[in-house]
Design a protein around this motif. Structure first.
Motif, PDB file in Angstrom:
ATOM      1  N   THR A 264       0.816  -1.219   0.000  1.00 20.95           N
ATOM      2  CA  THR A 264       0.000   0.000   0.000  1.00 20.95           C
ATOM      3  C   THR A 264       0.850   1.269   0.000  1.00 20.95           C
ATOM      4  N   THR A 265       0.153   2.400  -0.058  1.00 22.37           N
ATOM      5  CA  THR A 265       0.795   3.712   0.081  1.00 22.37           C
ATOM      6  C   THR A 265       0.399   4.357   1.406  1.00 22.37           C
ATOM      7  N   LEU A 266       0.049   3.539   2.400  1.00 24.97           N
ATOM      8  CA  LEU A 266      -0.294   4.040   3.739  1.00 24.97           C
ATOM      9  C   LEU A 266       1.010   4.258   4.508  1.00 24.97           C
ATOM     10  N   ASN A 267       1.565   5.473   4.394  1.00 29.24           N
ATOM     11  CA  ASN A 267       2.923   5.729   4.884  1.00 29.24           C
ATOM     12  C   ASN A 267       3.058   5.975   6.374  1.00 29.24           C
ATOM     13  N   CYS A 268       1.980   6.381   7.050  1.00 29.84           N
ATOM     14  CA  CYS A 268       2.122   6.809   8.433  1.00 29.84           C
ATOM     15  C   CYS A 268       0.821   6.582   9.197  1.00 29.84           C
ATOM     16  N   GLY A 269       0.869   6.857  10.487  1.00 32.39           N
ATOM     17  CA  GLY A 269      -0.315   6.703  11.320  1.00 32.39           C
ATOM     18  C   GLY A 269      -1.477   7.552  10.854  1.00 32.39           C
ATOM     19  N   GLY A 270      -1.189   8.729  10.318  1.00 31.95           N
ATOM     20  CA  GLY A 270      -2.246   9.604   9.809  1.00 31.95           C
ATOM     21  C   GLY A 270      -2.972   8.969   8.632  1.00 31.95           C
ATOM     22  N   CYS A 271      -2.193   8.341   7.740  1.00 29.92           N
ATOM     23  CA  CYS A 271      -2.791   7.647   6.590  1.00 29.92           C
ATOM     24  C   CYS A 271      -3.648   6.481   7.072  1.00 29.92           C
ATOM     25  N   VAL A 272      -3.112   5.723   8.010  1.00 25.13           N
ATOM     26  CA  VAL A 272      -3.819   4.555   8.536  1.00 25.13           C
ATOM     27  C   VAL A 272      -5.125   4.994   9.203  1.00 25.13           C
ATOM     28  N   SER A 273      -5.095   6.130   9.919  1.00 27.14           N
ATOM     29  CA  SER A 273      -6.306   6.588  10.615  1.00 27.14           C
ATOM     30  C   SER A 273      -7.416   6.973   9.631  1.00 27.14           C
ATOM     31  N   LYS A 274      -7.037   7.340   8.398  1.00 27.21           N
ATOM     32  CA  LYS A 274      -8.051   7.681   7.387  1.00 27.21           C
ATOM     33  C   LYS A 274      -8.816   6.456   6.895  1.00 27.21           C
ATOM     34  N   VAL A 275      -8.154   5.302   6.849  1.00 33.44           N
ATOM     35  CA  VAL A 275      -8.826   4.083   6.382  1.00 33.44           C
ATOM     36  C   VAL A 275      -9.397   3.252   7.536  1.00 33.44           C
ATOM     37  N   LYS A 276      -8.975   3.569   8.764  1.00 33.36           N
ATOM     38  CA  LYS A 276      -9.364   2.773   9.934  1.00 33.36           C
ATOM     39  C   LYS A 276     -10.878   2.598  10.088  1.00 33.36           C
ATOM     40  N   PRO A 277     -11.690   3.682  10.048  1.00 37.02           N
ATOM     41  CA  PRO A 277     -13.130   3.469  10.251  1.00 37.02           C
ATOM     42  C   PRO A 277     -13.745   2.528   9.215  1.00 37.02           C
ATOM     43  N   ASP A 278     -13.303   2.644   7.975  1.00 38.73           N
ATOM     44  CA  ASP A 278     -13.864   1.808   6.907  1.00 38.73           C
ATOM     45  C   ASP A 278     -13.466   0.345   7.071  1.00 38.73           C
ATOM     46  N   LEU A 279     -12.201   0.111   7.447  1.00 40.64           N
ATOM     47  CA  LEU A 279     -11.754  -1.270   7.640  1.00 40.64           C
ATOM     48  C   LEU A 279     -12.368  -1.857   8.910  1.00 40.64           C
ATOM     49  N   ASP A 280     -12.466  -1.029   9.972  1.00 39.08           N
ATOM     50  CA  ASP A 280     -13.058  -1.507  11.230  1.00 39.08           C
ATOM     51  C   ASP A 280     -14.524  -1.898  11.056  1.00 39.08           C
ATOM     52  N   ASN A 281     -15.245  -1.148  10.239  1.00 39.75           N
ATOM     53  CA  ASN A 281     -16.686  -1.367  10.094  1.00 39.75           C
ATOM     54  C   ASN A 281     -17.061  -2.232   8.907  1.00 39.75           C
ATOM     55  N   SER A 282     -16.074  -2.735   8.198  1.00 42.52           N
ATOM     56  CA  SER A 282     -16.347  -3.525   7.003  1.00 42.52           C
ATOM     57  C   SER A 282     -16.775  -4.943   7.371  1.00 42.52           C
ATOM     58  N   GLN A 283     -17.874  -5.375   6.781  1.00 43.83           N
ATOM     59  CA  GLN A 283     -18.311  -6.759   6.964  1.00 43.83           C
ATOM     60  C   GLN A 283     -17.266  -7.672   6.330  1.00 43.83           C
ATOM     61  N   GLY A 284     -16.915  -8.730   7.008  1.00 46.28           N
ATOM     62  CA  GLY A 284     -16.003  -9.702   6.418  1.00 46.28           C
ATOM     63  C   GLY A 284     -14.549  -9.529   6.812  1.00 46.28           C
ATOM     64  N   ILE A 285     -14.244  -8.511   7.654  1.00 47.73           N
ATOM     65  CA  ILE A 285     -12.875  -8.356   8.154  1.00 47.73           C
ATOM     66  C   ILE A 285     -12.900  -8.641   9.656  1.00 47.73           C
ATOM     67  N   SER A 286     -12.103  -9.627  10.089  1.00 43.93           N
ATOM     68  CA  SER A 286     -12.066  -9.911  11.525  1.00 43.93           C
ATOM     69  C   SER A 286     -10.934  -9.142  12.206  1.00 43.93           C
ATOM     70  N   LYS A 287      -9.859  -8.860  11.458  1.00 47.78           N
ATOM     71  CA  LYS A 287      -8.708  -8.160  12.030  1.00 47.78           C
ATOM     72  C   LYS A 287      -7.877  -7.610  10.885  1.00 47.78           C
ATOM     73  N   TRP A 288      -7.192  -6.488  11.121  1.00 46.97           N
ATOM     74  CA  TRP A 288      -6.297  -5.958  10.089  1.00 46.97           C
ATOM     75  C   TRP A 288      -5.191  -5.148  10.746  1.00 46.97           C
ATOM     76  N   GLU A 289      -4.076  -4.990  10.040  1.00 48.09           N
ATOM     77  CA  GLU A 289      -2.979  -4.147  10.531  1.00 48.09           C
ATOM     78  C   GLU A 289      -2.110  -3.722   9.358  1.00 48.09           C
ATOM     79  N   VAL A 290      -1.461  -2.578   9.548  1.00 43.41           N
ATOM     80  CA  VAL A 290      -0.540  -2.066   8.525  1.00 43.41           C
ATOM     81  C   VAL A 290       0.846  -1.987   9.142  1.00 43.41           C
ATOM     82  N   ASP A 291       1.834  -2.537   8.460  1.00 51.93           N
ATOM     83  CA  ASP A 291       3.225  -2.452   8.897  1.00 51.93           C
ATOM     84  C   ASP A 291       3.865  -1.257   8.190  1.00 51.93           C
TER      85      ASP A 291
END
Length: 72
Positions: A10-37
């Motif tokens: 991905t192009t998720l470079n920092c915590g700020g980028c990750v926080s922008k996608v967090k609500p969508d990934l957290d609330n998405s049906q079909g995802i039990s867990k996710w993380e970005v390194d």
């Protein structure tokens, strides 16, 4: 249905980028867990899928203005 691990470069470079996608990934049906390194040069997103597809995850990331490509 067992969890399937999906990995994306991905192009998720920092915590700020990750926080922008967090609500969508957290609330998405079909995802039990996710993380970005963000320490990895490829900014690897790992998703434990309970039914979400690679294309759906990529679509979520793209909708927030970032890129993601599946790693097989």
């Amino acid at each position: 249905m067992e969890n399937k691990e999906l990995k994306f470069k991905t192009t998720l470079n920092c915590g700020g980028c990750v926080s922008k996608v967090k609500p969508d990934l957290d609330n998405s049906q079909g995802i039990s867990k996710w993380e970005v390194d963000t320490d990895n040069p490829d900014k690897i997103l790992t998703v434990s899928s309970k039914g979400i597809t690679e294309d759906q995850v990529i679509s979520i990331i793209k909708s927030k203005g970032f890129k993601a490509e599946s790693i097989r």
